[in-house]
Design a protein around this motif. Structure first.
Motif, mmCIF file in Angstrom:
data_model
loop_
_atom_site.group_PDB
_atom_site.id
_atom_site.type_symbol
_atom_site.label_atom_id
_atom_site.label_comp_id
_atom_site.label_asym_id
_atom_site.label_seq_id
_atom_site.Cartn_x
_atom_site.Cartn_y
_atom_site.Cartn_z
ATOM 1 N N GLU A 1 0.833 -1.205 0.000
ATOM 2 C CA GLU A 1 0.000 0.000 0.000
ATOM 3 C C GLU A 1 0.866 1.253 0.000
ATOM 4 N N LYS B 1 -8.536 -6.210 2.140
ATOM 5 C CA LYS B 1 -7.630 -5.145 1.706
ATOM 6 C C LYS B 1 -6.160 -5.503 1.902
ATOM 7 N N HIS B 2 -5.901 -6.503 2.767
ATOM 8 C CA HIS B 2 -4.525 -6.870 3.074
ATOM 9 C C HIS B 2 -4.349 -8.381 2.928
#
Length: 202
Positions: free
Chosen positions: A36, A153-154
């Motif tokens: 990210e 998201k991860h």
């Protein structure tokens, strides 16, 4: 954007029994992983994502080698990296051998200008940490929802991530993560301090 803080009573180290003054702590928003971070740099600079990834790996490798060979490394205004050592207690130099000395820690000291710029950039507002705002903590169902949302998201999460997201202490976090593994929801990878948790492969 702003940074949130909560107020905590300073521990009564002297055990006076008197009320102690309050001190602020940051309410952590989460963890920005390397992918990210690189995505953000790529978005705001236009530099090739693959070029950034390669540069990051090169910085990491060179920093590792220099620290392992006794150098203090300055990364521009960001600051300085160095290592510290630990060994057995001894009164005479001849009682200490290289085999008994090992790495204690990798230290970071921010540069003066970088530290000032972080301070200038901060916009503070009052908030509450999960630990204080949710009493006995969240239910297992709520925690699983949080985990699933995080893993969308991860690629994985750590026990520390789980504690931060749910407000639960280390012991409870480990018990709940193990329960999710037994239920077939999560899988554990790694060992010791390198353990991470990820969604079970379908």
């Amino acid at each position: 954007m702003s940074i949130r803080y909560d107020l905590y009573e300073t521990p009564d180290i002297q055990q006076t029994g008197e009320q102690q003054p309050l001190h602020p702590r940051v309410v952590i928003n989460g963890t920005i992983d390397q992918n990210e971070f690189l995505d953000r740099v790529h978005k705001f600079t236009g530099i090739s994502r693959s070029l950034l990834s390669g540069a990051m790996q090169s910085f990491q490798n060179e920093l590792r080698d220099l620290l392992a060979n006794g150098w203090v490394v300055e990364l521009g205004d960001i600051g300085y990296f160095s290592v510290s050592l630990q060994g057995p207690p001894a009164m005479k130099k001849e009682d200490v051998h290289a085999q008994s000395i090992k790495l204690k820690n990798i230290n970071f000291r921010p540069g003066t200008q970088f530290k000032k710029e972080v301070g200038w950039q901060m916009r503070l507002e009052r908030g509450e940490s999960f630990n204080r705002s949710h009493g006995k903590g969240r239910s297992e169902e709520e925690c699983l929802t949080i985990v699933n949302e995080y893993l969308r998201k991860h690629p994985c999460l750590t026990r520390a991530d789980y504690c931060r997201l749910t407000g639960h202490d280390k012991k409870r976090a480990i018990n709940e993560l193990n329960a999710f593994i037994e239920q077939g929801v999560l899988m554990r990878y790694g060992a010791g301090k390198l353990v991470v948790y990820a969604k079970t492969m379908e």
